[in-house]
Enzyme design. Sequence first.
Site: not given
Length: 414
Positions: A72, A367
């Site tokens: 992240c 994506c």
Amino acid sequence: MTRIWLDIEALSSRGEGLSESARGRVRVPLALPGETVEADVDGARGALLSIANASPHRVSPPCPYFGRCGGCSLQHVGHAAYAEWKRSLIISALNKYGISAPLRPLLAAYGEGRRRVVLHARLVRGEPAVGFMAPRSHDLVDVLDCLILSPRLVPALAAARELAGLLLTLKPALDMQFTAVPGGLDCDIRGLPRAAAFPLAGAAEIAGRHGLLRISLHGEPAVTLSIPRIVLSGVSLPLPAGSFLQATEQGEKALTDFVLAHAAGVNRAADLFCGAGTFALPLARLAPVLAVDLDRPSIEALLHASRHAQGLKPVTARTRNLFREPLSAAELAACDLVVFDPPRQGAEAQAKELAASRCRRIIAISCDPLTFARDAAILIAAGHELRDVLPVDQFQWSAHVEIAALFAKTSKLR
């Protein structure tokens, strides 16, 4: 390495701060536009040391592993700025091909969290460690928890640690894909030598203790306590080992809802790169469907599900490499709606055949903004108008964004 102050002007496509300095363009991870930062610079990259004036969009990262773990990279960005940046990735990619589009706001589709994850297992100083790789590195960050995982997937961390202790003596580096399914977890282990003597008894004990329904090696079941099943649009089907699913259930629903919203009145549909039938099965409630994918186990699972489900129109499913052998315009002649959902490299060859077809409605699921824009340009050049674009965020705090887009035929073939 040189220590200098830099003015950050923008975010890169990977979420790094960009500065145009006397040294040229420098990328500084964790820096935000509008900030003046001190960084140790080596070539075109800088390591953030301090911030002179923090951006109003900067927030406190909620994860204790932030900055060390590469999973992240954007927890330090406030939601509004984060959402607009993700939209900008799509806008920028389309602009490269001269395309403007009606782009909706970013849809946050996190739901209860990620239902699948790949955990890396390594021997670190002789001890088994499980987690994610550090940014731009092969160094493992050992983690005990992960904020983006569904609560149903959290037991995977403990299971992976025990499996690592059992298996890393056979090979000191392994990857394990875990998928949360009704009733437990599915695990596919990658990297173990095929000739290695797999410790079945020990693996089965770990599976029973941590709710693993199945442990597979490179997609081949090794320990099966119960066959994992998933439900796609109300249809139950056996999950092929190691197979692809949308990252979150809410993301899957958002994409499916988009497809069905633009499928009214369909007479015959095609679902290309169909996987196990994420879109083929709901479309089959409306019309006959042709479903095509390279992965044979997924096609077999789709066929099994369609034969045993109630209320579906006929589903014809084929195994085929659509990169090397795309469905031709002639093969698509009977379809008035085509959905295609390729991997990250996009579907250039298939897009060319779609462009030459007489199909009136095409829905692209992607994506990757850059390959989406390339394939979109092919369709638009053949008279397909880009009518609706929905950005879907399943990969919270990352640089990834999912795209659902509708193309409608507006002119005769050229």
